[in-house]
Enzyme design. Structure first.
Site, PDB file in Angstrom:
ATOM      1  CB  CYS A   5      -0.937   0.108   1.191  1.00  0.00           C
ATOM      2  SG  CYS A   5      -2.078  -1.256   1.337  1.00  0.00           S
ATOM      3  NE  ARG A  13       4.592   1.685  -0.040  1.00  0.00           N
ATOM      4  CZ  ARG A  13       5.604   1.342   0.730  1.00  0.00           C
ATOM      5  NH1 ARG A  13       6.830   1.512   0.289  1.00  0.00           N
ATOM      6  NH2 ARG A  13       5.418   0.831   1.913  1.00  0.00           N
ATOM      7  CD1 TRP A  68      -0.121  -6.289  -3.073  1.00  0.00           C
ATOM      8  CD2 TRP A  68      -0.301  -6.855  -0.930  1.00  0.00           C
ATOM      9  NE1 TRP A  68       0.220  -7.609  -2.956  1.00  0.00           N
ATOM     10  CE2 TRP A  68       0.119  -7.992  -1.656  1.00  0.00           C
ATOM     11  CE3 TRP A  68      -0.482  -6.984   0.453  1.00  0.00           C
ATOM     12  CZ2 TRP A  68       0.363  -9.223  -1.059  1.00  0.00           C
ATOM     13  CZ3 TRP A  68      -0.250  -8.215   1.047  1.00  0.00           C
ATOM     14  CH2 TRP A  68       0.175  -9.321   0.291  1.00  0.00           C
ATOM     15  CG  ASN A  88       1.553   0.643   4.083  1.00  0.00           C
ATOM     16  OD1 ASN A  88       1.334  -0.551   3.910  1.00  0.00           O
ATOM     17  ND2 ASN A  88       2.763   1.157   4.015  1.00  0.00           N
ATOM     18  N   GLY A  89      -0.809  -1.239   6.186  1.00  0.00           N
ATOM     19  CA  GLY A  89      -0.434  -2.138   7.282  1.00  0.00           C
ATOM     20  C   GLY A  89      -1.576  -3.066   7.646  1.00  0.00           C
ATOM     21  CD  GLU A 107      16.222 -12.986  -8.973  1.00  0.00           C
ATOM     22  OE1 GLU A 107      15.726 -13.517  -7.960  1.00  0.00           O
ATOM     23  OE2 GLU A 107      15.854 -11.887  -9.404  1.00  0.00           O
ATOM     24  CE  LYS A 110      12.766 -11.055 -10.988  1.00  0.00           C
ATOM     25  NZ  LYS A 110      13.540 -10.801  -9.821  1.00  0.00           N
ATOM     26  CD  GLU A 116       9.267 -11.704  -8.884  1.00  0.00           C
ATOM     27  OE1 GLU A 116       9.264 -11.298  -7.740  1.00  0.00           O
ATOM     28  OE2 GLU A 116      10.186 -11.427  -9.690  1.00  0.00           O
ATOM     29  CG  HIS A 139      17.957 -36.718  -6.697  1.00  0.00           C
ATOM     30  ND1 HIS A 139      18.217 -38.053  -6.473  1.00  0.00           N
ATOM     31  CD2 HIS A 139      19.169 -36.122  -6.783  1.00  0.00           C
ATOM     32  CE1 HIS A 139      19.522 -38.251  -6.408  1.00  0.00           C
ATOM     33  NE2 HIS A 139      20.124 -37.086  -6.599  1.00  0.00           N
ATOM     34  CE  LYS A 146      11.381  -2.624  -6.523  1.00  0.00           C
ATOM     35  NZ  LYS A 146      11.671  -3.992  -6.960  1.00  0.00           N
TER      36      LYS A 146
HETATM   37  C1  G6P Z   1       8.811  -8.533  -2.596  1.00  0.00           C
HETATM   38  C2  G6P Z   1       9.254  -8.081  -3.973  1.00  0.00           C
HETATM   39  C3  G6P Z   1      10.515  -8.846  -4.381  1.00  0.00           C
HETATM   40  C4  G6P Z   1      11.598  -8.667  -3.324  1.00  0.00           C
HETATM   41  C5  G6P Z   1      11.102  -9.088  -1.944  1.00  0.00           C
HETATM   42  C6  G6P Z   1      12.088  -8.685  -0.864  1.00  0.00           C
HETATM   43  O1  G6P Z   1       8.333  -9.827  -2.655  1.00  0.00           O
HETATM   44  O2  G6P Z   1       8.232  -8.287  -4.918  1.00  0.00           O
HETATM   45  O3  G6P Z   1      10.982  -8.352  -5.620  1.00  0.00           O
HETATM   46  O4  G6P Z   1      12.710  -9.429  -3.684  1.00  0.00           O
HETATM   47  O5  G6P Z   1       9.867  -8.429  -1.640  1.00  0.00           O
HETATM   48  O6  G6P Z   1      12.172  -7.290  -0.831  1.00  0.00           O
HETATM   49  P1  G6P Z   1      13.364  -6.466  -0.263  1.00  0.00           P
HETATM   50  O7  G6P Z   1      12.966  -5.031  -0.473  1.00  0.00           O
HETATM   51  O8  G6P Z   1      13.474  -6.820   1.182  1.00  0.00           O
HETATM   52  O9  G6P Z   1      14.577  -6.815  -1.020  1.00  0.00           O
END
Ligand code: G6P
Length: 616
Positions: free
Chosen positions: A2, A27, A74, A100-101, A489, A493, A496, A512, A611
């Site tokens: 948020c 956010r 969010w 936000n929270g 990673e 990606k 996501e 395995h 994010k």
């Molecule tokens: C969220 C974001 C990710 C990020 C993760 C950790 O899930 O979508 O892209 O890697 O949080 O965030 P940070 O700001 O702690 O790296």
């Protein structure tokens, strides 16, 4: 999660708030809403994005008023719909809130308020909070600030809130616990901006105050700010910080998406990470946060990395770096698991918390736990002044610049750059690296940005591969050693932003389980660089080939063996094994980017994600 943005002063609030919300959309983007006050309260809110809110405002409402705030959501409590969108209004219609929270004890408060005759339109915890404030204001016959303070002492949870009272239309109250609030101070103390980060007000002022946890600010037009401790009402003075962020950094700069811009920014971002720290020709790595605590690092029994998401993957790369170069044992923990275990930590442990945003709730909680248990906690953050940067004993910023695309790219490579520097510094100090090896690493690090830039020119090739595989339902990513985390990673990606199911695996583990999935329709991205178990990975590729899987291999330039068997190869420039993640990651970022674009997905704001995850 948020985003909140608000304004109080002499300008029209609407354009400031709406633009601010657009910048904070990373956010969360389940719904958006706004409140403006111009002799009456105007509220507009809708499910969807800030652009949907703009359309609604254009069709429905006047946009006048020099005080207002908005919210991009969010969803936590209550599905994303118009009613659950913020702002929320109290039963009297006088108080308006954005939040936000999460208020964890909202249900019991709601029951109590219901008994007292309050009714609720939405399923949110936020509507409960605004009515609690109203009830306290009424029963205690106090001012808004006092009522907010009493209410916040009754709630359990996390919040960044802004509250407005029609009876006091030249005042905004903001407060934080666990979720960030920045206050921008305009010219002559005559206007103020509030937001989840400083991006909404960057073109108006460079002066900002960041609230600490359990603090609230009473902001009055023309009269300034008063900051108090929520618990005991103590008056606080905060140093005004000078923002370094500029407008170009938070705009797309000609790219179609922030993610693509940020992928292309990596050569620069990596240079910015080591600028002033790496002096290769003198064999120096300088980092105040490490230098000032060098004995702690050198005497550490082990390093525990805590992080989430992509930052956790950077932590896994750090495990290889620290064990390999500095010979310090490393454990890499999901912050969310670590915080709820009863981990064995001593004052001989160093905890490294990695976080782009510096606000991730689980990582923050893990830090607090580690501190309680006596560990020295070092932060690796991107966002300057963020909660994690402030909560840790020492740290180093990655200096990647604002990352706005929800899928993290440059944050990952700059975290790895920074962690490599620390590992090299400790490796040298502990005598594990010869001067020649150390010197070679330093010189090679200086070449990485150029090699990343070179790699970015293969975009068309990656685009072509993306066009072949964009419709697959599944994809497997394999890597070994330093490139096992890169496989994780790469898979993250892809899932996501394209919503294709993807899994990352250590290449040898394939047999395995995942091997059962392989048939002629399954693409497998294999990182098979010349150093680090090359022959073993080639054998894994053979195993895939004999099951007719489609192989997309990331190899070192000049490779012939893998080229002969793979369906597609992407070449990376030669580098030492420890730095390969900085290069192998790039084509995987581009691959997921192009697939998502071809599938018409919202690259910068993938569904259900946010994010900055400031709730559990
Ligand atoms: C969220 C974001 C990710 C990020 C993760 C950790 O899930 O979508 O892209 O890697 O949080 O965030 P940070 O700001 O702690 O790296």
């Amino acid at each position: 999660m948020c985003g909140i943005a608000g304004y109080i002063g002499y300008r029209e609030a609407y354009p400031i708030v709406i633009k601010g919300l657009q910048r904070l959309e990373y956010r969360g983007y389940d719904s958006a809403g706004i409140m403006l006050y111009d002799n009456k309260i105007i509220i507009s809110k809708t499910k969807g994005k800030v652009s949907d809110l703009e359309k609604l405002m254009n069709s429905e409402n006047t946009k006048e008023g020099t005080i207002g705030f908005g919210h991009t959501r969010w969803a936590t409590h209550g599905i994303p719909n118009d009613i659950n969108s913020h702002p929320h209004v109290s039963n009297s219609g006088n108080l308006v809130i954005i939040h936000n929270g999460i208020i964890e004890n909202y249900d019991s408060i709601k029951q109590e308020l219901t008994k007292r005759g309050y009714t609720f339109q939405s399923d949110t915890d936020t509507e409960v909070l605004v009515n609690l404030i109203e009830e306290i204001k009424k029963t205690n016959k106090c001012k808004l600030g006092k009522a907010v303070q009493i209410a916040l002492n009754e709630v359990i949870g996390a919040y960044a809130i802004a509250v407005f009272d029609k009876e006091k239309p030249d005042e905004l109250i903001v407060a934080r616990l666990g979720s960030p609030i920045a206050i921008g101070i305009g010219e002559d103390n005559k206007e103020f901006f509030v937001a989840s980060d400083a991006s909404p007000f960057i073109e108006y002022t460079k002066n900002a105050i960041y609230l600490e946890d359990e603090e609230m600010a009473i902001i009055r037009k023309d009269r300034g700010i008063k900051i108090r401790k929520i618990k005991d009402d103590t008056l606080i003075t905060h140093e005004v910080q000078q923002l370094k962020m500029n407008l170009e950094q938070i705009e797309k700069g000609g790219y179609d998406h922030f993610m693509l811009k940020e992928i292309h920014e990596q050569p620069h971002a990596i240079t910015d990470t080591y600028r002033g720290r790496l002096i290769a020709n003198k064999g120096i790595i300088r980092m105040a946060g490490v230098d000032d605590n060098i004995e702690k690092f050198l005497n550490a029994n082990r390093i525990i990395v805590v992080a989430c998401g992509t930052s956790w993957h950077a932590g896994l790369v750090a495990e290889y770096l620290f064990e390999d170069l500095a010979r310090i044992p490393v454990e890499v923990e999901y912050a969310s698991e670590f915080r709820y275990r009863n981990p064995i930590i001593t004052d001989k442990d160093i905890v490294i918390a990695i976080s782009q945003s510096g606000e991730t709730a689980d990582t923050l909680a893990a830090i607090k736990l580690a501190k309680e248990k006596g560990a020295f906690v070092f932060g690796v953050c991107n966002v300057v002044g963020s909660s994690i940067a402030r909560e840790t004993h020492a740290g180093a910023y990655t200096h990647a610049g604002p990352e706005i695309g929800v899928a993290s790219t440059k944050a990952f490579t700059t975290q790895i750059t920074l962690l490599s520097l620390i590992a090299l510094k400790l490796g040298k100090a502990k005598g594990n690296l010869s001067t020649v090896d150390y010197q070679n690493y330093l010189q090679e690090m200086e070449l990485i940005p150029k090699k990343v830039a070179e790699l970015l020119t293969i975009d068309d090739k990656v685009k072509y591969i993306a066009s072949i595989y964009k419709d697959v339902p599944n994809c497997l990513y394999l890597g070994r050693g330093y490139n096992f985390p890169v496989a994780l990673e790469g898979a993250l990606k892809l899932k996501e932003i394209s919503y294709i199911h993807a899994e990352g695996y250590p290449a040898a583990e394939m047999k395995h389980g995942p091997i059962a999935l392989i048939d002629e329709n399954m693409p497998i991205v294999v990182i098979a660089t010349s150093k680090g178990h090359y022959e073993k990975v080639v054998s894994n590729i053979q195993e895939i080939k004999s099951r007719k899987g489609k192989i997309i291999a990331v190899v070192t330039e000049g490779d012939t063996q893998v080229k002969a068997i793979a369906d597609h190869v992407i070449e990376i420039p030669e580098t030492n094994e420890a730095f390969t993640p900085l290069l192998t990651t790039i084509p995987l970022q581009l691959l997921s980017y192009h697939i998502a674009v071809m599938l018409n997905k919202n690259v910068d704001q993938p569904r259900n994600l946010a994010k900055s995850v400031t709730v559990e």
